[in-house]
Structure formats: C-alpha cells, structure tokens
Motif scaffolding. Structure first.
Motif, PDB file in Angstrom:
ATOM      1  N   LEU A  18       0.776  -1.449   0.051  1.00 28.77           N
ATOM      2  CA  LEU A  18      -0.088  -0.111  -0.094  1.00 28.77           C
ATOM      3  C   LEU A  18       0.840   1.421   0.114  1.00 28.77           C
ATOM      4  N   ALA A  19       0.265   2.331  -0.530  1.00 34.82           N
ATOM      5  CA  ALA A  19       0.772   3.618  -0.470  1.00 34.82           C
ATOM      6  C   ALA A  19       0.444   4.346   0.609  1.00 34.82           C
ATOM      7  N   VAL A  20       1.185   5.404   0.979  1.00 30.44           N
ATOM      8  CA  VAL A  20       0.833   6.031   2.354  1.00 30.44           C
ATOM      9  C   VAL A  20      -0.635   6.917   2.316  1.00 30.44           C
ATOM     10  N   ASP A  21      -1.178   7.041   1.018  1.00 29.15           N
ATOM     11  CA  ASP A  21      -2.563   7.451   1.033  1.00 29.15           C
ATOM     12  C   ASP A  21      -3.618   6.520   1.569  1.00 29.15           C
ATOM     13  N   GLU A  22      -3.157   5.220   1.123  1.00 29.81           N
ATOM     14  CA  GLU A  22      -3.955   4.211   1.189  1.00 29.81           C
ATOM     15  C   GLU A  22      -3.943   3.788   2.771  1.00 29.81           C
ATOM     16  N   LEU A  23      -2.611   3.662   3.273  1.00 34.11           N
ATOM     17  CA  LEU A  23      -2.489   3.597   4.786  1.00 34.11           C
ATOM     18  C   LEU A  23      -3.304   4.397   5.514  1.00 34.11           C
ATOM     19  N   LEU A  24      -3.204   5.708   5.377  1.00 35.84           N
ATOM     20  CA  LEU A  24      -4.221   6.888   5.974  1.00 35.84           C
ATOM     21  C   LEU A  24      -5.414   6.676   5.808  1.00 35.84           C
ATOM     22  N   ALA A  25      -6.041   5.844   4.629  1.00 35.80           N
ATOM     23  CA  ALA A  25      -7.487   5.680   4.573  1.00 35.80           C
ATOM     24  C   ALA A  25      -7.927   4.593   5.570  1.00 35.80           C
ATOM     25  N   VAL A  26      -6.700   3.597   5.758  1.00 35.11           N
ATOM     26  CA  VAL A  26      -7.062   2.562   6.761  1.00 35.11           C
ATOM     27  C   VAL A  26      -7.367   3.205   8.192  1.00 35.11           C
ATOM     28  N   SER A  27      -6.431   4.244   8.574  1.00 39.40           N
ATOM     29  CA  SER A  27      -6.895   4.738   9.771  1.00 39.40           C
ATOM     30  C   SER A  27      -8.252   5.511   9.941  1.00 39.40           C
ATOM     31  N   LEU A  28      -8.706   5.928   8.650  1.00 37.18           N
ATOM     32  CA  LEU A  28     -10.178   6.566   8.827  1.00 37.18           C
ATOM     33  C   LEU A  28     -11.113   5.529   9.005  1.00 37.18           C
ATOM     34  N   VAL A  29     -11.040   4.584   8.462  1.00 40.30           N
ATOM     35  CA  VAL A  29     -11.876   3.254   8.182  1.00 40.30           C
ATOM     36  C   VAL A  29     -12.045   2.685   9.837  1.00 40.30           C
ATOM     37  N   LEU A  30     -10.671   2.786  10.330  1.00 42.47           N
ATOM     38  CA  LEU A  30     -10.705   2.156  12.064  1.00 42.47           C
ATOM     39  C   LEU A  30     -11.440   3.070  12.971  1.00 42.47           C
ATOM     40  N   LYS A  31     -11.486   4.226  12.520  1.00 43.30           N
ATOM     41  CA  LYS A  31     -12.064   5.411  13.708  1.00 43.30           C
ATOM     42  C   LYS A  31     -13.035   4.771  14.481  1.00 43.30           C
ATOM     43  N   GLU A  32     -14.103   4.087  14.130  1.00 45.38           N
ATOM     44  CA  GLU A  32     -15.252   3.619  14.631  1.00 45.38           C
ATOM     45  C   GLU A  32     -14.767   2.387  15.457  1.00 45.38           C
ATOM     46  N   TYR A  33     -13.739   1.927  15.276  1.00 39.68           N
ATOM     47  CA  TYR A  33     -13.378   0.609  16.273  1.00 39.68           C
ATOM     48  C   TYR A  33     -12.370   0.918  17.345  1.00 39.68           C
ATOM     49  N   GLN A  34     -11.870   2.082  17.372  1.00 42.00           N
ATOM     50  CA  GLN A  34     -10.706   2.381  18.251  1.00 42.00           C
ATOM     51  C   GLN A  34     -11.149   2.323  19.693  1.00 42.00           C
ATOM     52  N   GLY A  35     -10.415   1.621  20.347  1.00 36.59           N
ATOM     53  CA  GLY A  35     -10.630   1.311  21.923  1.00 36.59           C
ATOM     54  C   GLY A  35     -11.369   0.218  22.094  1.00 36.59           C
ATOM     55  N   THR A  36     -11.682  -0.592  21.240  1.00 39.58           N
ATOM     56  CA  THR A  36     -12.683  -1.895  21.324  1.00 39.58           C
ATOM     57  C   THR A  36     -11.844  -2.964  21.497  1.00 39.58           C
ATOM     58  N   GLY A  37     -10.328  -3.016  21.841  1.00 43.05           N
ATOM     59  CA  GLY A  37      -9.753  -3.998  21.973  1.00 43.05           C
ATOM     60  C   GLY A  37      -9.670  -5.007  20.888  1.00 43.05           C
ATOM     61  N   GLY A  38     -10.118  -6.397  20.905  1.00 48.35           N
ATOM     62  CA  GLY A  38      -9.872  -7.381  19.931  1.00 48.35           C
ATOM     63  C   GLY A  38     -10.762  -6.577  18.645  1.00 48.35           C
ATOM     64  N   GLY A  39     -11.727  -5.950  18.837  1.00 43.17           N
ATOM     65  CA  GLY A  39     -12.635  -5.644  17.562  1.00 43.17           C
ATOM     66  C   GLY A  39     -11.523  -4.950  16.890  1.00 43.17           C
ATOM     67  N   GLU A  40     -10.737  -3.970  17.590  1.00 36.66           N
ATOM     68  CA  GLU A  40      -9.714  -2.659  16.967  1.00 36.66           C
ATOM     69  C   GLU A  40      -8.742  -3.595  16.242  1.00 36.66           C
ATOM     70  N   GLN A  41      -8.345  -4.725  16.720  1.00 42.14           N
ATOM     71  CA  GLN A  41      -7.389  -5.660  15.699  1.00 42.14           C
ATOM     72  C   GLN A  41      -7.634  -6.294  14.770  1.00 42.14           C
ATOM     73  N   LEU A  42      -9.128  -6.483  14.734  1.00 44.00           N
ATOM     74  CA  LEU A  42      -9.574  -7.388  13.435  1.00 44.00           C
ATOM     75  C   LEU A  42     -10.095  -6.523  12.733  1.00 44.00           C
ATOM     76  N   ALA A  43     -10.494  -5.261  12.937  1.00 42.55           N
ATOM     77  CA  ALA A  43     -10.916  -4.130  11.867  1.00 42.55           C
ATOM     78  C   ALA A  43      -9.704  -3.580  11.372  1.00 42.55           C
ATOM     79  N   TYR A  44      -8.486  -3.789  12.062  1.00 47.89           N
ATOM     80  CA  TYR A  44      -7.269  -3.357  11.338  1.00 47.89           C
ATOM     81  C   TYR A  44      -6.950  -4.328  10.315  1.00 47.89           C
ATOM     82  N   ALA A  45      -6.813  -5.600  10.681  1.00 46.88           N
ATOM     83  CA  ALA A  45      -6.645  -6.564   9.573  1.00 46.88           C
ATOM     84  C   ALA A  45      -7.614  -6.564   8.486  1.00 46.88           C
TER      85      ALA A  45
END
Length: 173
Positions: free
Chosen positions: A71-98
């Motif tokens: 992935l390019a940087v812009d795509e990696l940054l887009a991943v962080s936007l997708v993860l916003k709703e799952y931050q702080g959910t423990g295992g959910g955040e890890q699964l959302a990241y993958a």
C-alpha cells in the motif's frame, strides 16, 4: 501457493489511470535468497521514488486466486479513517485493522476486483470504507487472517528489497 511477485504502478489507484508494469529483475539478499526487485522505473531520478516499496503477489488459497499489493501512504492513511469507529474496542480494533488492510491490499480475487464507488471523482476514504464494508460483511475471519498474513509477508519482502537496494546503491565515499 505461488511465489510470483510483480510490481504495480502506484498511479493505478482509485481515480487514476492504470499502466502496464515494466519487466521485473531480481536482487539477492546477503543470505543468498533471491528477492524480487521493483519496477525498473525506480532508478529514474525523482519518478523512481513513486515505485520504491511497490510489489504485488499472486497466490492461491482454498481454490481461489488472490492478487495483493503493498500500500501507498494515502491508502494506509485511509485505513486509519476506516478504523476510527473501532478504536478502543480491544480485539475488535485488531480485527478491524486486519480487515481494513486486507480490503485495501487486495487487487483481485479470481480475477474480480472488490467493489468501489462509481465515478471519476471517487474519494479514497469512500473507496476504503466501501471495500472494508464488503470484506467485513462477506468474508470470514479465516480468510481475512490468511490474506493479512500474506500481506505482512509481502511487506516484509518489500522491506528486504529496499534494504538490498540501499546497499546496492550505497555511496562508496
């Protein structure tokens, strides 16, 4: 499983016109392992910076043909936007990241691309959310885990190639 590596054109991302990859040559690691090299365009001044780190891999798993890419940087940054709703959910955040990493890195499955917003003015964040939702709603954790592992291996391979290139192009001063 196939160890067929190739390159991808970093300009071939949402809203950008695709171009055919150039021929691939190889590099050798210190331990003798043959590493795929990047598109020959990497050696051109300035433009080459676009291609450093870009690799693709094709592999089969459970009867399906997958193509993934780094992935390019812009795509990696887009991943962080997708993860916003799952931050702080423990295992959910890890699964959302993958899941997000898989959804962004998959080029195709059995020759078919993942869904993307329609139109010329698609925004990367919308594209990322759409792909994430598709993978989240349609793929099982086992598939996501396997493809994510293959992505991590591809990223590791890209790092090895960058390291080897750094040594090959190191200053002799």
């Amino acid at each position: 499983m196939s160890d067929t590596y190739g390159t991808y054109d970093p300009a071939d991302r949402p809203g950008r016109k695709a171009t055919a990859p150039e021929a691939v040559s190889t590099l050798t690691a210190e331990d003798g392992t043959v590493l795929p090299s990047f598109d020959q365009r990497h050696s051109e001044n300035f433009r080459g910076l676009l291609y450093i780190g870009s690799l693709t891999e094709r592999f089969s798993w459970l009867g399906h043909d997958f193509v993934i890419r780094t992935l390019a940087v812009d795509e990696l940054l887009a991943v962080s936007l997708v993860l916003k709703e799952y931050q702080g959910t423990g295992g959910g955040e890890q699964l959302a990241y993958a899941t997000a990493m898989v959804s962004m890195s998959v080029v195709s499955v059995d020759g078919e691309e993942l869904p993307a917003p329609i139109g010329e003015d698609q925004k990367l964040a919308e594209w990322a959310h759409r792909r994430f939702a598709y993978v989240k709603n349609n793929w099982y954790q086992y598939t996501i885990s396997h493809v994510f592992q293959k992505y991590l291996e591809l990223e590791d391979k890209a790092q090895q190639v960058v390291d080897a290139m750094g040594k090959a192009f190191a200053s002799t001063d």
